[in-house]
Design a protein around this motif. Sequence first.
Motif, PDB file in Angstrom:
ATOM      1  N   LEU A   1       0.592  -4.571  -1.961  1.00 27.59           N
ATOM      2  CA  LEU A   1       0.502  -3.211  -1.420  1.00 27.59           C
ATOM      3  C   LEU A   1       1.184  -2.202  -2.347  1.00 27.59           C
ATOM      4  O   LEU A   1       0.666  -1.114  -2.592  1.00 27.59           O
TER       5      LEU A   1
ATOM      6  N   ARG B   1      -0.575  -0.928  -5.359  1.00 29.03           N
ATOM      7  CA  ARG B   1      -1.629   0.066  -5.108  1.00 29.03           C
ATOM      8  C   ARG B   1      -1.057   1.458  -4.848  1.00 29.03           C
ATOM      9  O   ARG B   1      -1.782   2.371  -4.501  1.00 29.03           O
ATOM     10  N   GLY B   2       0.269   1.557  -4.915  1.00 35.84           N
ATOM     11  CA  GLY B   2       0.869   2.884  -4.782  1.00 35.84           C
ATOM     12  C   GLY B   2       1.700   3.096  -3.523  1.00 35.84           C
ATOM     13  O   GLY B   2       2.377   4.111  -3.392  1.00 35.84           O
ATOM     14  N   LEU B   3       1.652   2.140  -2.560  1.00 36.84           N
ATOM     15  CA  LEU B   3       2.464   2.322  -1.350  1.00 36.84           C
ATOM     16  C   LEU B   3       3.935   2.091  -1.686  1.00 36.84           C
ATOM     17  O   LEU B   3       4.266   1.153  -2.411  1.00 36.84           O
TER      18      LEU B   3
ATOM     19  N   GLN C   1       7.007   1.937   3.011  1.00 35.80           N
ATOM     20  CA  GLN C   1       5.688   2.078   3.631  1.00 35.80           C
ATOM     21  C   GLN C   1       4.972   0.718   3.697  1.00 35.80           C
ATOM     22  O   GLN C   1       4.352   0.376   4.707  1.00 35.80           O
TER      23      GLN C   1
ATOM     24  N   LEU D   1       3.897  -1.314   7.060  1.00 34.27           N
ATOM     25  CA  LEU D   1       2.500  -1.681   7.259  1.00 34.27           C
ATOM     26  C   LEU D   1       2.377  -3.183   7.547  1.00 34.27           C
ATOM     27  O   LEU D   1       1.622  -3.591   8.424  1.00 34.27           O
TER      28      LEU D   1
ATOM     29  N   GLN E   1      -4.825  -5.675  18.809  1.00 34.64           N
ATOM     30  CA  GLN E   1      -6.273  -5.644  18.595  1.00 34.64           C
ATOM     31  C   GLN E   1      -7.038  -6.392  19.680  1.00 34.64           C
ATOM     32  O   GLN E   1      -8.193  -6.094  19.936  1.00 34.64           O
TER      33      GLN E   1
ATOM     34  N   VAL F   1      -2.523   5.106  13.527  1.00 27.46           N
ATOM     35  CA  VAL F   1      -3.031   4.179  12.519  1.00 27.46           C
ATOM     36  C   VAL F   1      -4.397   3.568  12.873  1.00 27.46           C
ATOM     37  O   VAL F   1      -5.241   3.420  12.014  1.00 27.46           O
TER      38      VAL F   1
ATOM     39  N   MET G   1      -5.959   0.641  13.644  1.00 25.81           N
ATOM     40  CA  MET G   1      -6.577  -0.383  12.798  1.00 25.81           C
ATOM     41  C   MET G   1      -7.280  -1.430  13.619  1.00 25.81           C
ATOM     42  O   MET G   1      -6.773  -2.250  14.202  1.00 25.81           O
TER      43      MET G   1
ATOM     44  N   SER H   1      -6.637  -2.906   8.079  1.00 23.14           N
ATOM     45  CA  SER H   1      -8.024  -2.711   7.656  1.00 23.14           C
ATOM     46  C   SER H   1      -8.055  -2.217   6.219  1.00 23.14           C
ATOM     47  O   SER H   1      -7.150  -1.530   5.756  1.00 23.14           O
TER      48      SER H   1
ATOM     49  N   TYR I   1      -7.805   1.612   6.092  1.00 21.68           N
ATOM     50  CA  TYR I   1      -6.485   2.203   6.280  1.00 21.68           C
ATOM     51  C   TYR I   1      -5.626   2.014   5.036  1.00 21.68           C
ATOM     52  O   TYR I   1      -4.969   2.937   4.548  1.00 21.68           O
ATOM     53  N   PHE I   2      -5.658   0.813   4.526  1.00 21.92           N
ATOM     54  CA  PHE I   2      -4.873   0.464   3.347  1.00 21.92           C
ATOM     55  C   PHE I   2      -5.235   1.356   2.152  1.00 21.92           C
ATOM     56  O   PHE I   2      -4.363   1.928   1.491  1.00 21.92           O
TER      57      PHE I   2
ATOM     58  N   ALA J   1      -4.118   4.937   2.571  1.00 21.28           N
ATOM     59  CA  ALA J   1      -2.675   5.050   2.315  1.00 21.28           C
ATOM     60  C   ALA J   1      -2.398   5.024   0.812  1.00 21.28           C
ATOM     61  O   ALA J   1      -1.558   5.780   0.305  1.00 21.28           O
ATOM     62  N   ALA J   2      -3.124   4.163   0.096  1.00 19.46           N
ATOM     63  CA  ALA J   2      -2.913   4.043  -1.345  1.00 19.46           C
ATOM     64  C   ALA J   2      -3.342   5.334  -2.060  1.00 19.46           C
ATOM     65  O   ALA J   2      -2.589   5.875  -2.877  1.00 19.46           O
TER      66      ALA J   2
ATOM     67  N   ALA K   1      -0.915   8.060  -1.354  1.00 14.92           N
ATOM     68  CA  ALA K   1       0.368   7.875  -2.045  1.00 14.92           C
ATOM     69  C   ALA K   1       0.248   8.374  -3.485  1.00 14.92           C
ATOM     70  O   ALA K   1       1.131   9.072  -3.994  1.00 14.92           O
ATOM     71  N   VAL K   2      -0.852   8.024  -4.126  1.00 18.44           N
ATOM     72  CA  VAL K   2      -1.059   8.432  -5.514  1.00 18.44           C
ATOM     73  C   VAL K   2      -1.249   9.954  -5.602  1.00 18.44           C
ATOM     74  O   VAL K   2      -0.680  10.617  -6.477  1.00 18.44           O
TER      75      VAL K   2
END
Lengths: 449, 254
Positions: free
Chosen positions: A396, A399-401, A405, A409, A420, A447, A449, B98, B101-102, B105-106, B109-110
């Motif tokens: 995660l 990818r920039g999180l 965060q 998550l 769910q 969120v 999801m 999901s 969502y992921f 968020a990415a 963030a960038v």
Amino acid sequence: MNMATVEQQLDHYQALYQRRAGQLTGGQQNWFSAVRQAAWVRFEQEGWPTTQHEQWRFTRLQDLAAIPFQLAVEQPQQPLDQSRLRSTLSDSAVLRVVVVNGRLHADASTLDRLPRGLRIGSLGAALQSSDPVVQAHLHHYLGRFPSPLAQLNTALFEDGVFIHLAAGQVIEQPIQIIYCQQGAKQPLLIQPRTLVVLEANSQLRLMEHFVGTSETVYLNNVVTEVVVADLAVLDYYRLVQENEAAYQLSTLGLHQGRNSTITATLLNLGGRLVRNDLSATLAGEGADCVLNGLTVLHNRQHTDHHLWVEHTQPHCHSWEYFKGVYDDHAHGVFAGCIHVYPGAQKTDAKQTNMNLLLSDQALVDSKPQLEIFADDVKCTHGATIGQIDPEALFYLRSRGLSEVQARHLLVFAFANEILQQMKWRAVAVLVERELVQRLQAPELAGVEM
Amino acid sequence: MSNPLLEIRDLHARVEGHEILKGINLTIHSGEVHSIMGPNGSGKSTLAQVLAGRETYEVTAGEVWMEGKNLLELDPEERACVGLFLAFQYPVEIPGVSTQYFLKAAVNAVRKYRGQDELDAVDFLERIKEKLALVDMDERFLNRALNEGFSGGEKKRNEVFQMAVLEPRLAVLDETDSGLDIDALRIVADGVNRLRGADRAFLVITHYQRLLNYIVPDFVHVLIDGRIVRSGGKELALELEQHGYANYEAGVGV
Ligand SMILES: Nc1ncnc2c1ncn2[C@@H]1O[C@H](COP(=O)(O)OP(=O)(O)O)[C@@H](O)[C@H]1O
Ligand SMILES: [Mg+2]
């Protein structure tokens, strides 16, 4: 602990009992008074459980037993400040039942236009009027080994909720029972008692929602009994959000008839200490019982789930899937037993307990157990205790999180598996909101999801 | 020539006390496609993970510069924000999150790091739809939990899809070809080729020459036992295909 303190603690409850016994709901000559007396004797004999008892090894009640609780039912009832109920469901069709200090609060409840075949009311009143459904069911479903606390509830409860759904009725409107407190200056002993009876072929969706609305210490000593007759379907939810100084000791007894279905979701954000003794009896062929649990604790919260699922008839299916997230100094206990009677062939039972520890001080004791006395069955259990997966965290973050965060998550994702599966989406949304707060993860708001 | 996009100087790294990278030197300019080839265990993934900031690997010497930034001093998320992307050899399954969502968020963030406004759900969806087509996936895929239960091919396509959405300056593909059948390989390679451009560079790590028939590199480097032992043009890949790594491995330790 030494015997003197045990006796002092019993003295306090004996005094409460003697003061109250003469005025209990149902009176002294009522059919129920013998049951109450027997329960009281059991409580006196057994006393408060100590960690010497196998069933209470990981949960100390000594501090609790020493608090001089006063009976909440002796408090005068006041108008309810509804703004304190952190319980709003976005679902407008809900039938709301509010129980304050263990008594049904009619003004705060929406019970004026109930669907045909559905009765919701005060259990105290039903007891008083010797309602035949109450007579047939009350106190029969406390499990094979009722805890002393369940006996104390039986001996002294005054009120709670009685729900009766007639055969063949399918109710679209879900029911939300809110248990809350008010007006306490001293520690209160609150003892709500709820009985839910679904007759054959009926269907209902029900939530028991425990909300801490007072800041003081209280003991919520809860008993709920649920009977689901042949072919009936219950979608049950329990959300526990007691205040963080409060104690909840509860017994939830489920009893199922032939081809009946219970799907129960037990959501627990804790109190100071929450103990839940849950027993499910699959007493008719083809019964199906799903118990999903999610506990999320922090600070010094303690939660103990003791589950007893018994298969007395063949071809039943039970599924327990309990997850826990523990931060800070929180302590979780999971003890589950699947008990299969001789003759309960083709039993299909599975029990899973998965725990995520977010701090080095958090602790989990997990004890799955199988007791099988039939030969043609499929029973499994498993438990895991682990931390956040560093590989997933890195994935995660790559990818920039941010680290925070990404952690949020992953914790949410762990919990989300339970959310769910919830069919009543308004409850999932409420819990999601509470989790976002509990995890201090505002970025997760909405969120979905 | 312009300033390099990535510059690796004498990089040494170890894991659990074993030295895996033993002095890597590599310079990549914007617009170039480099390939690193090497036998199993030669340190290819280690290099990729060190570039992305995995803490398991300890860098014991050397420097890595990307666009004037000392990459080794940045957290993994900062590296992503600077424009580094790693397509994992083994993408991680994350149930309960999901893909949509992921990724949102990415992306946000960038964007935040770059001082851009966050995208709302609608804008985000608009932007990623075309990227889905790039790797031949449909929208349903967005609602599935991240990589959970995905086939090997789906996981790799998801990596390329994420790369397309995040629009990195430098993409490191760690054996994105392994485990793919020929159709999936084409899809993945097409996706990568369409993302090639003057302001982007690729480091394509592979064990086999096969992928390089589809993604034609400008430079090929041979990695043996933690060192780049030879560099050349795309013809080097063909040579390796014919003769294998044996010649090079024989020379190791001499
Ligand atoms: N996390 C790790 N722990 C222990 N050894 C590792 C770890 N990661 C890599 N290695 C070792 O480092 C060497 C290089 O591995 P790797 O970089 O994955 O090679 P490649 O990707 O070229 O196959 C191998 O010998 C491998 O066993
Ligand atoms: Mg590798």
